[in-house]
Design a protein around this motif. Structure first.
Motif, PDB file in Angstrom:
ATOM      1  N   ARG A  81      47.495  40.644   4.087  1.00  0.00           N
ATOM      2  CA  ARG A  81      47.239  39.827   5.056  1.00  0.00           C
ATOM      3  C   ARG A  81      48.075  38.428   4.780  1.00  0.00           C
ATOM      4  O   ARG A  81      48.611  38.467   6.675  1.00  0.00           O
ATOM      5  N   HIS A  82      48.614  38.685   4.476  1.00  0.00           N
ATOM      6  CA  HIS A  82      49.362  37.492   4.657  1.00  0.00           C
ATOM      7  C   HIS A  82      51.096  37.906   3.663  1.00  0.00           C
ATOM      8  O   HIS A  82      52.126  37.347   3.397  1.00  0.00           O
ATOM      9  N   GLY A  83      51.300  39.423   4.319  1.00  0.00           N
ATOM     10  CA  GLY A  83      52.179  40.136   3.973  1.00  0.00           C
ATOM     11  C   GLY A  83      52.247  41.270   2.827  1.00  0.00           C
ATOM     12  O   GLY A  83      53.870  41.014   1.966  1.00  0.00           O
ATOM     13  N   GLY A  84      51.250  40.773   1.651  1.00  0.00           N
ATOM     14  CA  GLY A  84      52.198  41.266   0.544  1.00  0.00           C
ATOM     15  C   GLY A  84      51.362  42.690   0.382  1.00  0.00           C
ATOM     16  O   GLY A  84      50.878  43.821   1.972  1.00  0.00           O
ATOM     17  N   PRO A  85      51.858  43.246  -0.039  1.00  0.00           N
ATOM     18  CA  PRO A  85      51.381  45.006  -0.591  1.00  0.00           C
ATOM     19  C   PRO A  85      49.440  45.304  -0.976  1.00  0.00           C
ATOM     20  O   PRO A  85      49.348  46.922  -0.636  1.00  0.00           O
ATOM     21  N   HIS A  86      49.102  44.356  -1.426  1.00  0.00           N
ATOM     22  CA  HIS A  86      47.835  44.942  -1.651  1.00  0.00           C
ATOM     23  C   HIS A  86      46.152  44.923  -0.416  1.00  0.00           C
ATOM     24  O   HIS A  86      46.651  43.873  -0.055  1.00  0.00           O
ATOM     25  N   ALA A  87      45.787  46.161  -0.722  1.00  0.00           N
ATOM     26  CA  ALA A  87      44.776  45.848   1.241  1.00  0.00           C
ATOM     27  C   ALA A  87      43.922  45.139   0.748  1.00  0.00           C
ATOM     28  O   ALA A  87      43.699  44.436   1.998  1.00  0.00           O
ATOM     29  N   SER A  88      43.672  44.077   0.064  1.00  0.00           N
ATOM     30  CA  SER A  88      42.592  43.647   0.250  1.00  0.00           C
ATOM     31  C   SER A  88      43.144  42.399   1.060  1.00  0.00           C
ATOM     32  O   SER A  88      44.062  41.253   0.139  1.00  0.00           O
ATOM     33  N   PHE A  89      42.077  41.246   2.105  1.00  0.00           N
ATOM     34  CA  PHE A  89      42.641  40.417   2.810  1.00  0.00           C
ATOM     35  C   PHE A  89      42.638  39.342   1.874  1.00  0.00           C
ATOM     36  O   PHE A  89      43.101  38.063   2.421  1.00  0.00           O
ATOM     37  N   TYR A  90      40.712  39.463   0.987  1.00  0.00           N
ATOM     38  CA  TYR A  90      40.847  38.191  -0.034  1.00  0.00           C
ATOM     39  C   TYR A  90      41.177  37.908  -1.348  1.00  0.00           C
ATOM     40  O   TYR A  90      40.751  38.294  -1.819  1.00  0.00           O
ATOM     41  N   GLY A  91      42.442  37.969  -1.513  1.00  0.00           N
ATOM     42  CA  GLY A  91      42.981  37.385  -2.503  1.00  0.00           C
ATOM     43  C   GLY A  91      44.032  38.477  -2.913  1.00  0.00           C
ATOM     44  O   GLY A  91      44.608  38.471  -3.788  1.00  0.00           O
ATOM     45  N   GLY A  92      44.466  39.829  -2.406  1.00  0.00           N
ATOM     46  CA  GLY A  92      44.905  40.832  -2.970  1.00  0.00           C
ATOM     47  C   GLY A  92      44.905  41.602  -3.783  1.00  0.00           C
ATOM     48  O   GLY A  92      43.536  41.855  -4.496  1.00  0.00           O
ATOM     49  N   ALA A  93      46.023  41.110  -4.674  1.00  0.00           N
ATOM     50  CA  ALA A  93      45.381  41.244  -5.908  1.00  0.00           C
ATOM     51  C   ALA A  93      44.906  40.772  -7.657  1.00  0.00           C
ATOM     52  O   ALA A  93      45.312  40.920  -8.298  1.00  0.00           O
ATOM     53  N   LEU A  94      44.791  39.353  -6.693  1.00  0.00           N
ATOM     54  CA  LEU A  94      44.554  38.448  -7.344  1.00  0.00           C
ATOM     55  C   LEU A  94      43.214  38.336  -8.200  1.00  0.00           C
ATOM     56  O   LEU A  94      43.368  38.327 -10.048  1.00  0.00           O
ATOM     57  N   ARG A  95      41.845  38.761  -8.091  1.00  0.00           N
ATOM     58  CA  ARG A  95      41.347  38.784  -8.723  1.00  0.00           C
ATOM     59  C   ARG A  95      41.199  39.789 -10.095  1.00  0.00           C
ATOM     60  O   ARG A  95      41.217  39.513 -11.058  1.00  0.00           O
TER      61      ARG A  95
END
Length: 258
Positions: A81-95
């Motif tokens: 959502r913010h230009g990163g590689p991970h599909a989750s719009f809500y935190g990417g890989a953070l969680r």
């Protein structure tokens, strides 16, 4: 376990919305038996309004001695959502990453617009004993005012129950959910994925795995879930609340992520 370790960790993702203060303070109010320690892993997925430092300056002095606040701010977002590689719009890989970094095998999740009742962590730690995961029931709440409205009796109600029983085998929302990360290591990466093109549904992917694992429930409603009129299910929630004697439509949610 020595007294330098933590009995439970709370993973809290944020884009530095104003509601973060309420969420973090709700963790500060948690107490475990025998003075056991709690870690909060605060993962920053962005700070679009430049609030992080001011929020930390206000909140850090309030952090009690039994809580360790671990700030993880990579300075970029891993979310597509913010230009990163991970599909989750809500935190990417953070969680996923913060789950692995947690200084406890028991990890509780919390969104930055939701909050916990004071007894939540003690109850969830008891419920997960000998199990792979545990949850408590939720309370629909007005995120703008902090008003508690009605216990959620249709969505986050467990395996094989609620309006998602037939399609998804039930459901439990991430906020308040606890997992034993060592027993469930094989599914931790799913938090970084998305089930739908809209970038959400990671909670569905995780629950599909969870529902086959041994679990516990506190039997109490100890998680306050902020309602959002922009959510596709809002009308169904309003209908249910009216059936429970609560007349609520809800104003536009401040800093909605939808």
């Amino acid at each position: 376990m020595t007294d330098t370790r933590h009995a439970l960790a709370v993973v809290l993702l944020t884009t530095c919305r104003l509601s973060l203060a309420r969420a973090l303070r709700s963790v500060f109010r948690q107490r475990l038996a025998d003075g056991a320690r709690i870690q909060v892993l605060l993962g920053v997925d962005g700070d679009p309004h430049g609030r992080l430092q001011a929020l930390l300056a206000a909140l850090l002095p309030e952090c009690p001695a039994h809580v360790t606040l671990t700030l993880i701010n990579p300075g970029y977002s891993t979310s597509r959502r913010h230009g990163g590689p991970h599909a989750s719009f809500y935190g990417g890989a953070l969680r996923s990453a913060l789950t692995l970094l947690a200084d406890s095998r028991v990890v509780v999740y919390l969104d930055d617009d939701d909050w916990l009742k004071e007894e939540h962590c003690a109850a969830i730690l008891h419920a997960i004993e000998g199990k792979s995961w545990a949850f408590s029931y939720s309370i629909y709440a007005d995120g703008n005012t902090g008003q508690e409205l009605c216990v959620d009796g249709i969505e986050s109600v467990g395996v094989g129950r609620g309006i998602y029983a037939e399609r998804f085998g039930g459901f439990v929302r991430p906020s308040g959910l606890a997992i034993d990360k060592l027993r469930l290591l094989h599914l931790v990466h799913l938090w970084s994925c998305a089930a739908f093109p809209t970038g959400d549904g990671e909670d569905r992917l995780v629950f599909e795995q969870l529902r086959h694992e041994p679990h516990g429930c506190t039997g109490a409603a100890t998680v306050c879930c902020a309602l959002d009129p922009n959510d596709a299910l809002h009308a169904r929630r309003v209908e249910f609340m009216r059936s429970q004697g609560v007349d609520y439509a809800g104003a536009a949610k401040i800093e909605s992520s939808r």
